[in-house]
Design an enzyme around this catalytic site. Structure first.
Site, PDB file in Angstrom:
ATOM      1  N   TYR A 107      -4.029  -5.735  -8.603  1.00  0.00           N
ATOM      2  CA  TYR A 107      -3.022  -5.905  -7.567  1.00  0.00           C
ATOM      3  C   TYR A 107      -3.716  -6.146  -6.237  1.00  0.00           C
ATOM      4  CZ  TYR A 107       1.555  -5.987  -5.733  1.00  0.00           C
ATOM      5  OH  TYR A 107       2.686  -6.437  -5.117  1.00  0.00           O
ATOM      6  N   ARG A 160       7.622 -14.702  -0.127  1.00  0.00           N
ATOM      7  CA  ARG A 160       6.893 -14.014   0.955  1.00  0.00           C
ATOM      8  C   ARG A 160       5.898 -13.054   0.330  1.00  0.00           C
ATOM      9  NH1 ARG A 160       7.551  -8.610   3.787  1.00  0.00           N
ATOM     10  NH2 ARG A 160       6.423  -8.326   1.845  1.00  0.00           N
ATOM     11  N   LYS A 178       2.602  -6.039 -10.574  1.00  0.00           N
ATOM     12  CA  LYS A 178       3.404  -4.864 -10.195  1.00  0.00           C
ATOM     13  C   LYS A 178       3.816  -4.082 -11.450  1.00  0.00           C
ATOM     14  CE  LYS A 178       4.565  -3.412  -6.216  1.00  0.00           C
ATOM     15  NZ  LYS A 178       4.531  -3.656  -4.797  1.00  0.00           N
ATOM     16  N   GLU A 249      10.957  -8.009  -5.626  1.00  0.00           N
ATOM     17  CA  GLU A 249       9.615  -7.947  -5.033  1.00  0.00           C
ATOM     18  C   GLU A 249       9.285  -9.255  -4.328  1.00  0.00           C
ATOM     19  OE1 GLU A 249       7.623  -5.140  -5.349  1.00  0.00           O
ATOM     20  OE2 GLU A 249       6.145  -6.060  -4.050  1.00  0.00           O
ATOM     21  N   ASP A 250       8.874  -9.145  -3.091  1.00  0.00           N
ATOM     22  CA  ASP A 250       8.381 -10.304  -2.343  1.00  0.00           C
ATOM     23  C   ASP A 250       9.349 -11.479  -2.287  1.00  0.00           C
ATOM     24  OD1 ASP A 250       6.133  -9.083  -1.451  1.00  0.00           O
ATOM     25  OD2 ASP A 250       4.868  -9.733  -3.093  1.00  0.00           O
ATOM     26  N   ASP A 272      11.021  -2.928  -3.690  1.00  0.00           N
ATOM     27  CA  ASP A 272       9.824  -2.140  -3.343  1.00  0.00           C
ATOM     28  C   ASP A 272       9.317  -2.459  -1.937  1.00  0.00           C
ATOM     29  OD1 ASP A 272       7.710  -0.255  -3.999  1.00  0.00           O
ATOM     30  OD2 ASP A 272       6.430  -2.016  -3.828  1.00  0.00           O
ATOM     31  N   ASP A 273       9.441  -3.720  -1.505  1.00  0.00           N
ATOM     32  CA  ASP A 273       8.956  -4.061  -0.155  1.00  0.00           C
ATOM     33  C   ASP A 273       9.723  -3.274   0.902  1.00  0.00           C
ATOM     34  OD1 ASP A 273       7.300  -6.229  -1.135  1.00  0.00           O
ATOM     35  OD2 ASP A 273       9.197  -7.236  -1.515  1.00  0.00           O
ATOM     36  N   ASN A 412      -0.992  -5.816   7.021  1.00  0.00           N
ATOM     37  CA  ASN A 412      -2.129  -6.269   6.234  1.00  0.00           C
ATOM     38  C   ASN A 412      -2.018  -7.759   5.994  1.00  0.00           C
ATOM     39  OD1 ASN A 412      -0.565  -6.548   3.652  1.00  0.00           O
ATOM     40  ND2 ASN A 412      -0.340  -4.343   3.893  1.00  0.00           N
TER      41      ASN A 412
HETATM   42  P1  NAI Z   1       8.423  -9.553   9.201  1.00  0.00           P
HETATM   43  O1  NAI Z   1       7.929 -10.923   9.458  1.00  0.00           O
HETATM   44  O2  NAI Z   1       9.766  -9.343   8.601  1.00  0.00           O
HETATM   45  O3  NAI Z   1       8.434  -8.756  10.606  1.00  0.00           O
HETATM   46  C1  NAI Z   1       7.407  -8.806  11.556  1.00  0.00           C
HETATM   47  C2  NAI Z   1       7.912  -8.152  12.831  1.00  0.00           C
HETATM   48  O4  NAI Z   1       6.835  -8.080  13.752  1.00  0.00           O
HETATM   49  C3  NAI Z   1       9.026  -8.945  13.532  1.00  0.00           C
HETATM   50  O5  NAI Z   1       9.950  -8.040  14.083  1.00  0.00           O
HETATM   51  C4  NAI Z   1       8.270  -9.662  14.641  1.00  0.00           C
HETATM   52  O6  NAI Z   1       9.102  -9.935  15.788  1.00  0.00           O
HETATM   53  C5  NAI Z   1       7.215  -8.651  14.992  1.00  0.00           C
HETATM   54  N1  NAI Z   1       6.053  -9.262  15.615  1.00  0.00           N
HETATM   55  C6  NAI Z   1       5.378 -10.357  15.213  1.00  0.00           C
HETATM   56  N2  NAI Z   1       4.404 -10.633  16.100  1.00  0.00           N
HETATM   57  C7  NAI Z   1       4.487  -9.707  17.071  1.00  0.00           C
HETATM   58  C8  NAI Z   1       3.786  -9.493  18.276  1.00  0.00           C
HETATM   59  N3  NAI Z   1       2.799 -10.311  18.669  1.00  0.00           N
HETATM   60  N4  NAI Z   1       4.147  -8.454  19.038  1.00  0.00           N
HETATM   61  C9  NAI Z   1       5.149  -7.638  18.677  1.00  0.00           C
HETATM   62  N5  NAI Z   1       5.852  -7.791  17.551  1.00  0.00           N
HETATM   63  C10 NAI Z   1       5.532  -8.836  16.763  1.00  0.00           C
HETATM   64  O7  NAI Z   1       7.305  -8.838   8.355  1.00  0.00           O
HETATM   65  P2  NAI Z   1       7.450  -7.505   7.486  1.00  0.00           P
HETATM   66  O8  NAI Z   1       7.853  -7.824   6.116  1.00  0.00           O
HETATM   67  O9  NAI Z   1       8.276  -6.539   8.242  1.00  0.00           O
HETATM   68  O10 NAI Z   1       5.933  -7.034   7.401  1.00  0.00           O
HETATM   69  C11 NAI Z   1       5.216  -6.688   8.574  1.00  0.00           C
HETATM   70  C12 NAI Z   1       3.831  -6.226   8.216  1.00  0.00           C
HETATM   71  O11 NAI Z   1       3.912  -5.003   7.513  1.00  0.00           O
HETATM   72  C13 NAI Z   1       3.055  -7.191   7.319  1.00  0.00           C
HETATM   73  O12 NAI Z   1       1.754  -7.349   7.806  1.00  0.00           O
HETATM   74  C14 NAI Z   1       3.018  -6.510   6.009  1.00  0.00           C
HETATM   75  O13 NAI Z   1       1.818  -6.804   5.340  1.00  0.00           O
HETATM   76  C15 NAI Z   1       3.058  -5.062   6.402  1.00  0.00           C
HETATM   77  N6  NAI Z   1       3.568  -4.228   5.313  1.00  0.00           N
HETATM   78  C16 NAI Z   1       2.817  -3.153   4.932  1.00  0.00           C
HETATM   79  C17 NAI Z   1       3.206  -2.383   3.867  1.00  0.00           C
HETATM   80  C18 NAI Z   1       2.405  -1.181   3.485  1.00  0.00           C
HETATM   81  O14 NAI Z   1       1.495  -0.816   4.153  1.00  0.00           O
HETATM   82  N7  NAI Z   1       2.726  -0.506   2.393  1.00  0.00           N
HETATM   83  C19 NAI Z   1       4.386  -2.754   3.073  1.00  0.00           C
HETATM   84  C20 NAI Z   1       5.156  -3.843   3.619  1.00  0.00           C
HETATM   85  C21 NAI Z   1       4.728  -4.559   4.693  1.00  0.00           C
END
Ligand code: NAI
Length: 551
Positions: A107, A160, A178, A249-250, A272-273, A412
């Site tokens: 994974y 995504r 997964k 998922e994704d 899960d996301d 990440n």
């Molecule tokens: P998304 O695209 O839905 O949301 C991103 C958010 O960040 C939006 O609200 C956007 O306006 C904001 N953003 C983007 N650039 C910015 C900046 N320069 N300044 C301030 N805000 C900014 O993405 P999603 O799905 O919410 O994922 C976000 C991150 O969280 C990804 O990197 C993902 O890898 C990570 N993630 C981590 C997980 C874990 O640690 N288990 C699980 C799911 C997501």
């Protein structure tokens, strides 16, 4: 005597003898060099195998040597997937012998490379592809799967993936990986798992132009058409595999939120996301709060990033606060969001309905450090994809305002993390309680060594899957994820906490997942969600149903 084997357990209509080459080509029943001399005679295998009869342990040893000799994790991934295609028992025996080593190969992070190259490294289909060409016939198509007792479908559009964006049908690596983790981490029997790629085309021009791309070379459909396709799929799943849980998922963020809201109270499903991520973040927060002896309801939380992950975590924290006695309104008031356009407050005209509930009266701000000084959060959670956003002034502001600031940099891959573990511990002078979305190496600050925790969803979803497998709940509620988060936090002992760990040890993953699953199953029984009879001893009952890879 003739030994009769069932093809992949489909007993009703295709009981057949597997013999000779056909048996060696069946990954469920193949034992390779472990077929005994008697079996080789009975099953027409004589001459088809080298003479030495080996134990499963000897086979594992050979596989591990092969893996050690591979130059990259992507090569190991390709080898392991090939092994799963040849001999499922050996594959799981290897993987379950050291899950902490193999999870990052099967994974995240290796699966991201595997998905990028999916069309190029493809050997054999390991799940089902559903396309809009099957509209009106999805149930008929699902019946082509050889198993009848499918209990989990992990379904992705590839819209995504792990920070890679829309990779269409190359995303098949995700549901495969997964579901393999359900078994590798929590010993859910593999026969009941079905990976599905819901191929709606892709907006990725490069992929559509790649001659080796395996998916539909179309643009994704409108939201309305997508929803119609999903509606048929959900009904078809219930028809063909009654009681099957759909694990989303994704999917693209907006599709993911909309579809989860539509189906979570109607059918057995989860995302899960959204829910798994929220639960693992809550698990880390719960541990951090246990370390400092503070209650969740007393916290002020600032999210940097207000997308699907941020909103999902915020909503689950609100529910957890409500379960601890706070009103929904009071819980909302303890959480603020900051996105690419700055602090989310009522004068903003670009807010979604799910963001508006967190828009509290405050002056507009596009400066994170200043917003921290004004709102004085006790917890800062990064889910923004903006690498390096938690710079020194931000971490120092959190450390000035709090004796033990809780800082999670969940974005990440690594270059997108809002700060590194080293930065968080160094700039906070070792005060921060830190977790990241990626695994950072340990850090020494002022002679103290910290082991940063990784908010990895595998602390939650395999256990939730195991609980669902045994208790067969009618629905999976958000409260089930909160129960899982609490169970995870309760397994972080004093020694781990002293080293800054906010998640359980990875050395005994199966033990940890079974403990969490037992707590979640108990919760499902308490809440009247389970549809099977409550056993006297839930843990013992679960242990009796675990899959063991053996011949
Ligand atoms: P998304 O695209 O839905 O949301 C991103 C958010 O960040 C939006 O609200 C956007 O306006 C904001 N953003 C983007 N650039 C910015 C900046 N320069 N300044 C301030 N805000 C900014 O993405 P999603 O799905 O919410 O994922 C976000 C991150 O969280 C990804 O990197 C993902 O890898 C990570 N993630 C981590 C997980 C874990 O640690 N288990 C699980 C799911 C997501």
């Amino acid at each position: 005597m003739t030994t009769t084997l069932h093809s992949r357990g489909r007993k009703s209509d295709s009981v057949r003898e597997l013999r000779g080459v056909a048996l060696l080509g069946d990954p469920v029943h193949n034992k390779g060099t472990a077929f005994t001399s008697e079996e080789r005679v009975e099953l027409g295998l004589e001459g088809l195998l080298p003479p030495s009869v080996e134990s499963l342990e000897r086979q594992v040893e050979r596989v591990r040597r092969h893996l050690d000799a591979k130059p990259t994790d992507l090569e190991r991934y390709i080898y392991l997937i090939g092994l799963a295609d040849r001999n499922q028992t050996l594959f799981y025996r290897v993987v379950m012998s050291d899950p902490a080593r193999f999870i990052p190969i099967l994974y995240d992070p290796t699966v991201a490379d595997a998905c990028l190259a999916f069309g190029h490294i493809f050997r054999r289909a390991r799940g089902m592809y559903i396309t809009r060409a099957m509209k009106g016939r999805m149930a008929e198509v699902l019946r082509n799967w050889p198993e009848r007792d499918v209990r989990f479908i992990c379904v992705s559009t590839g819209g995504r993936i792990l920070g890679l964006g829309d990779i269409g049908a190359n995303g098949m690596g995700i549901p495969i990986g997964k579901l393999q983790l359900y078994t590798a981490c929590a010993a859910v029997p593999p026969a009941c798992l079905l990976p599905v790629l819901f191929d709606i085309g892709t907006s990725n021009d490069a992929l559509r132009a790649d001659p080796l791309y395996l998916g539909l070379r179309e643009q994704p459909p409108s939201e309305g058409e997508l929803d119609e396709l999903v509606e048929e799929f959900i009904h078809a799943v219930q028809q063909v595999f009654p009681g099957c849980c759909v694990h989303f998922e994704d999917w693209k963020g907006t599709d993911a939120l909309r579809l989860l809201a539509r189906y979570k109270d109607k059918v057995l499903c989860y995302n899960d996301d959204i829910q798994g991520t929220a639960s693992v973040a809550l698990a880390g927060l719960t541990t951090a709060l246990q370390i400092i002896g503070a209650s969740l309801t007393a916290q002020r939380i600032l999210f940097f990033g207000a997308g699907s992950a941020g909103i999902g975590i915020a909503n689950m924290i609100v529910l957890a606060m409500q379960m601890k006695g706070l009103s929904q309104e009071a819980a909302h008031s303890r959480i603020s969001l900051f996105d690419i356009n700055g602090l989310i407050e009522p004068s903003r005209s670009d807010l979604s309905a799910s963001q508006k509930v967190y828009a509290h009266r405050a002056a507009p701000s596009e400066d994170l450090a200043k917003t921290i000084e004004t709102l004085k959060p006790t917890i800062l959670i990064g889910v923004s994809t903006k690498g390096g956003a938690f710079n020194q002034p931000v971490v120092e502001a959190m450390s000035r305002l709090n004796e033990r600031p809780i800082i999670f940099a969940l974005s990440n891959p690594t270059d997108k993390a809002e700060c590194s573990a080293e930065q968080a511990y160094t700039w906070s002078k070792g005060k921060a309680l830190f977790a990241a979305g990626v695994q950072f190496p340990e850090v020494s600050v002022n002679g103290q060594t910290f082991h940063p925790g990784q908010a990895n969803n595998f602390y939650i979803f395999p256990a939730l899957g195991l609980a669902t497998y045994v208790a067969r709940p009618a629905r999976i509620t958000d409260e089930c994820f909160i129960a899982a988060a609490q169970a995870s936090a309760d397994q972080v002992g004093p020694e781990l906490r002293a080293r800054g760990m906010l998640f359980p040890s990875q050395s005994e993953i199966l033990e940890m997942e079974v403990t969490t699953a037992s707590r979640v199953a108990e919760f499902m029984f308490d809440q009247g969600l389970a549809t099977v009879k409550r056993p006297a001893d839930i843990r013992e009952w679960i242990e009796s149903q675990l899959y063991t890879p053996r011949y």
